[in-house]
Design a protein around this motif. Structure first.
Motif, PDB file in Angstrom:
ATOM      1  N   VAL A  35       0.823  -1.208   0.000  1.00 13.67           N
ATOM      2  CA  VAL A  35       0.000   0.000   0.000  1.00 13.67           C
ATOM      3  C   VAL A  35       0.864   1.268   0.000  1.00 13.67           C
ATOM      4  N   GLY A  36       2.079   1.179   0.518  1.00 11.08           N
ATOM      5  CA  GLY A  36       2.981   2.324   0.537  1.00 11.08           C
ATOM      6  C   GLY A  36       2.908   3.101   1.835  1.00 11.08           C
ATOM      7  N   THR A  37       3.533   4.274   1.849  1.00 11.62           N
ATOM      8  CA  THR A  37       3.596   5.108   3.051  1.00 11.62           C
ATOM      9  C   THR A  37       3.353   6.561   2.669  1.00 11.62           C
ATOM     10  N   GLY A  38       3.342   7.411   3.686  1.00 14.26           N
ATOM     11  CA  GLY A  38       3.208   8.846   3.454  1.00 14.26           C
ATOM     12  C   GLY A  38       1.781   9.353   3.439  1.00 14.26           C
ATOM     13  N   TYR A  39       0.865   8.579   3.971  1.00 19.45           N
ATOM     14  CA  TYR A  39      -0.540   8.987   3.963  1.00 19.45           C
ATOM     15  C   TYR A  39      -0.814  10.009   5.056  1.00 19.45           C
ATOM     16  N   ARG A  40      -1.608  11.029   4.706  1.00 21.46           N
ATOM     17  CA  ARG A  40      -2.017  12.039   5.680  1.00 21.46           C
ATOM     18  C   ARG A  40      -3.431  11.797   6.183  1.00 21.46           C
ATOM     19  N   LEU A  41      -4.162  10.907   5.491  1.00 20.82           N
ATOM     20  CA  LEU A  41      -5.525  10.587   5.900  1.00 20.82           C
ATOM     21  C   LEU A  41      -5.770   9.098   5.702  1.00 20.82           C
ATOM     22  N   VAL A  42      -6.295   8.464   6.744  1.00 14.59           N
ATOM     23  CA  VAL A  42      -6.735   7.066   6.666  1.00 14.59           C
ATOM     24  C   VAL A  42      -8.192   7.051   7.093  1.00 14.59           C
ATOM     25  N   LEU A  43      -9.035   6.444   6.267  1.00 12.21           N
ATOM     26  CA  LEU A  43     -10.466   6.358   6.530  1.00 12.21           C
ATOM     27  C   LEU A  43     -10.863   4.892   6.597  1.00 12.21           C
ATOM     28  N   ALA A  58      -2.689  -4.577  16.031  1.00 17.56           N
ATOM     29  CA  ALA A  58      -1.858  -4.671  14.830  1.00 17.56           C
ATOM     30  C   ALA A  58      -2.268  -3.601  13.821  1.00 17.56           C
ATOM     31  N   MET A  59      -3.560  -3.376  13.667  1.00 20.48           N
ATOM     32  CA  MET A  59      -4.025  -2.327  12.757  1.00 20.48           C
ATOM     33  C   MET A  59      -3.485  -0.970  13.200  1.00 20.48           C
ATOM     34  N   GLY A  60      -3.569  -0.689  14.486  1.00 22.94           N
ATOM     35  CA  GLY A  60      -3.056   0.576  15.011  1.00 22.94           C
ATOM     36  C   GLY A  60      -1.570   0.755  14.722  1.00 22.94           C
ATOM     37  N   ARG A  61      -0.778  -0.299  14.943  1.00 22.59           N
ATOM     38  CA  ARG A  61       0.665  -0.238  14.646  1.00 22.59           C
ATOM     39  C   ARG A  61       0.907  -0.008  13.162  1.00 22.59           C
ATOM     40  N   GLU A  62       0.210  -0.754  12.321  1.00 23.78           N
ATOM     41  CA  GLU A  62       0.417  -0.665  10.875  1.00 23.78           C
ATOM     42  C   GLU A  62      -0.011   0.687  10.324  1.00 23.78           C
ATOM     43  N   VAL A  63      -1.117   1.223  10.801  1.00 24.16           N
ATOM     44  CA  VAL A  63      -1.549   2.551  10.363  1.00 24.16           C
ATOM     45  C   VAL A  63      -0.495   3.582  10.767  1.00 24.16           C
ATOM     46  N   GLY A  64       0.091   3.406  11.943  1.00 19.61           N
ATOM     47  CA  GLY A  64       1.154   4.304  12.388  1.00 19.61           C
ATOM     48  C   GLY A  64       2.364   4.292  11.468  1.00 19.61           C
ATOM     49  N   VAL A  65       2.656   3.148  10.874  1.00 18.00           N
ATOM     50  CA  VAL A  65       3.808   3.013   9.989  1.00 18.00           C
ATOM     51  C   VAL A  65       3.567   3.670   8.629  1.00 18.00           C
ATOM     52  N   ILE A  66       2.367   3.606   8.105  1.00 18.74           N
ATOM     53  CA  ILE A  66       2.115   4.103   6.744  1.00 18.74           C
ATOM     54  C   ILE A  66       1.730   5.577   6.688  1.00 18.74           C
ATOM     55  N   THR A  67       1.540   6.206   7.851  1.00 12.81           N
ATOM     56  CA  THR A  67       1.066   7.592   7.884  1.00 12.81           C
ATOM     57  C   THR A  67       2.180   8.565   8.244  1.00 12.81           C
ATOM     58  N   THR A  68       1.950   9.830   7.877  1.00 14.14           N
ATOM     59  CA  THR A  68       2.876  10.909   8.211  1.00 14.14           C
ATOM     60  C   THR A  68       2.659  11.344   9.661  1.00 14.14           C
ATOM     61  N   ASP A  69       3.574  12.170  10.157  1.00 13.72           N
ATOM     62  CA  ASP A  69       3.461  12.656  11.539  1.00 13.72           C
ATOM     63  C   ASP A  69       2.246  13.535  11.762  1.00 13.72           C
ATOM     64  N   ASP A  70       1.734  14.164  10.704  1.00 13.81           N
ATOM     65  CA  ASP A  70       0.570  15.047  10.844  1.00 13.81           C
ATOM     66  C   ASP A  70      -0.718  14.395  10.332  1.00 13.81           C
ATOM     67  N   ALA A  71      -0.731  13.080  10.283  1.00 17.89           N
ATOM     68  CA  ALA A  71      -1.866  12.343   9.718  1.00 17.89           C
ATOM     69  C   ALA A  71      -3.108  12.404  10.611  1.00 17.89           C
ATOM     70  N   THR A  72      -4.238  12.171   9.964  1.00 26.14           N
ATOM     71  CA  THR A  72      -5.536  12.030  10.630  1.00 26.14           C
ATOM     72  C   THR A  72      -6.080  10.653  10.291  1.00 26.14           C
ATOM     73  N   VAL A  73      -6.639   9.988  11.293  1.00 23.10           N
ATOM     74  CA  VAL A  73      -7.313   8.709  11.091  1.00 23.10           C
ATOM     75  C   VAL A  73      -8.773   8.912  11.456  1.00 23.10           C
ATOM     76  N   VAL A  74      -9.670   8.437  10.600  1.00 24.87           N
ATOM     77  CA  VAL A  74     -11.104   8.526  10.861  1.00 24.87           C
ATOM     78  C   VAL A  74     -11.656   7.102  10.834  1.00 24.87           C
ATOM     79  N   LEU A  75     -12.293   6.710  11.933  1.00 32.81           N
ATOM     80  CA  LEU A  75     -12.854   5.364  12.073  1.00 32.81           C
ATOM     81  C   LEU A  75     -14.361   5.444  12.263  1.00 32.81           C
ATOM     82  N   ASP A  76     -15.097   4.648  11.506  1.00 33.31           N
ATOM     83  CA  ASP A  76     -16.536   4.479  11.707  1.00 33.31           C
ATOM     84  C   ASP A  76     -16.692   3.208  12.533  1.00 33.31           C
TER      85      ASP A  76
END
Length: 133
Positions: A35-43, A58-76
């Motif tokens: 999927v790559g890295t450098g994401y600023r938004l994960v939905l 594991a999802m939390g760790r993996e999302v942390g790896v693929i996102t930037t330091d200023d990223a936003t995560v939105v979970l439904d």
């Protein structure tokens, strides 16, 4: 189910004439999914609340790896409740445990007003917005 969803997505991408890459991967192993890295938004619109505790971590760790330091995560997230074969939901504490280096900045009740099934099954959905600490 996944292959069917990917097929429909490819059809919609083609019909819309947009340039988009689809990745079939595991949210608990994003680093190896391509999927790559450098994401600023994960939905996430329906994965988290169906995972086990270890899968959520594991999802939390993996999302942390693929996102930037200023990223936003939105979970439904469905609220915790037994719903037969449907996801049993997750609590705010579950979100906080899975994303320990993130802060929940907003929690909004999802608007399921037009969806009679959602009301009948008491999904009690919430949108969680997270930012890195």
């Amino acid at each position: 189910m996944v292959e069917g969803a990917l097929r429909r997505a490819r059809e919609r991408i083609t019909a819309a004439g947009v340039d988009m890459r689809l990745v079939h991967g595991d949210v608990t192993e994003l680093r190896t999914s391509g999927v790559g890295t450098g994401y600023r938004l994960v939905l996430d619109t329906g994965t988290f609340h169906g995972l086990t505790g270890s899968q959520r971590a594991a999802m939390g760790r993996e999302v942390g790896v693929i996102t930037t330091d200023d990223a936003t995560v939105v979970l439904d997230v469905f609220a915790p409740r037994r719903r037969g074969p449907l996801p049993h939901g997750a609590s705010r504490a579950d979100v906080e445990r899975a994303f320990p280096s993130w802060e929940i900045t907003d929690v909004e009740t999802a608007d399921t007003d037009p969806d009679a099934l959602a009301r009948a099954l008491h999904f009690d959905e919430h949108w969680y917005r997270l930012r890195r600490r």
